[in-house]
Write an enzyme that holds these catalytic residues in place. Sequence first.
Site, mmCIF file in Angstrom:
data_model
loop_
_atom_site.group_PDB
_atom_site.id
_atom_site.type_symbol
_atom_site.label_atom_id
_atom_site.label_comp_id
_atom_site.label_asym_id
_atom_site.label_seq_id
_atom_site.Cartn_x
_atom_site.Cartn_y
_atom_site.Cartn_z
ATOM 1 N N HIS A 1 -0.622 4.519 7.608
ATOM 2 C CA HIS A 1 -0.048 5.193 6.445
ATOM 3 C C HIS A 1 0.166 6.692 6.683
ATOM 4 C CE1 HIS A 1 -2.376 1.703 4.905
ATOM 5 N NE2 HIS A 1 -1.271 1.520 4.198
ATOM 6 N N ASP B 1 -4.022 7.495 8.261
ATOM 7 C CA ASP B 1 -4.772 6.482 8.999
ATOM 8 C C ASP B 1 -3.790 5.750 9.913
ATOM 9 O OD1 ASP B 1 -3.421 4.614 7.419
ATOM 10 O OD2 ASP B 1 -5.138 4.186 6.131
ATOM 11 N N SER C 1 0.802 -1.227 0.000
ATOM 12 C CA SER C 1 0.000 0.000 0.000
ATOM 13 C C SER C 1 0.831 1.271 0.000
ATOM 14 C CB SER C 1 -0.933 0.013 1.222
ATOM 15 O OG SER C 1 -0.184 -0.099 2.423
#
Length: 353
Positions: free
Chosen positions: A331, A328, A40
């Site tokens: 991240h 979040d 990610s």
Amino acid sequence: MQKSFILFILQVFLFFCTTSAQVKLLENEKFPALFSFGDSILDTGNNNNFNTVTKCNFPPYGRDFPGGIPTGRFCNGKVPSDLIAEALGIKDTLPAYLDPNLQSNDLPTGVCFASGGSGCDPLTATIQGILSLSDQLGLFQQYIGKLKGVVGEARANDIISNSLFLVSAGNNDIAISYSITARRFQYDFPSYANQLVTWSSTFLKDLYGLGARRIGVLSTLPLGCLPGARAVGALEAGCEVITNQEAQLFNTKLSSMVDSLESTLPNAKLVFIDVYNPLFDIVRDPQNYGFLVTRNACCGTGTFEIGVTCNQFTPLTCPDASTYVFWDSGHPTERAYRIIVSEIVHKYFNNFI
């Protein structure tokens, strides 16, 4: 008056020196395209149509992305795939290969194959229903066929051999697979780190076999400093100790492997890229970078919200992510990423030339 004029001249001089250094990096040798693989940190939306909770193609994700739309990037805005493509003058954003709106004219300048949640360990992807590194390699093979159809075989081979490839993997192996699956009982952590490096080495050799020659291998983040880890673990200097130690051990082994592998692959330029320490420095001294909040993330309470738990109905999400290091619980924000990318571009990218 004279003092002000001297300061003005000095500022202009420094501006042109800095600009010249940036242009020199880009003009020495152009990267025709950028390709990203892994997790990610680099994913620009490949998970959107999978039946998985590891996705983020909904608000408030993407609220600071151009157009204010959620695209499947695990961020409030752009991620390193985009920012590096932008810094190298390739294009403003790097599209996901599985984006249904992908156009043929997107192919020659590169695409993203990374899948949020993935890792070196095949189990990491399997338990989440997303793309493993092997799956991503298969999509890259498919892409090569499409690229040859667009630009011809000779030009396609030239693009692939001269482009920049980025790989980010290991974060989820440590944070997910080693934490919540049987891997912890199958391996002590040093042994697991060795196995992760072996899987990573195999992937890099396979990528090289498909024509890649310039490959940047990212370290993990300082995983113990992520809000999710800090919320549950024992802290030292604000970060969870054991998880950071595991990340550092893996990164050390990964760096050694990359250096060793480069010497065995003709014409390869493999570069280990440290993103652990740039982010750790920001967490340790946020005020120096203009941040106000490091312990909690912007989304929700800032302690556990990530993916589907960070959504438009999540209360308490901050109004301005630019003052937060983390978007979040797992991240960084776009602003934090921009600082990290600026540092690594100037530190490492001449090594690919």
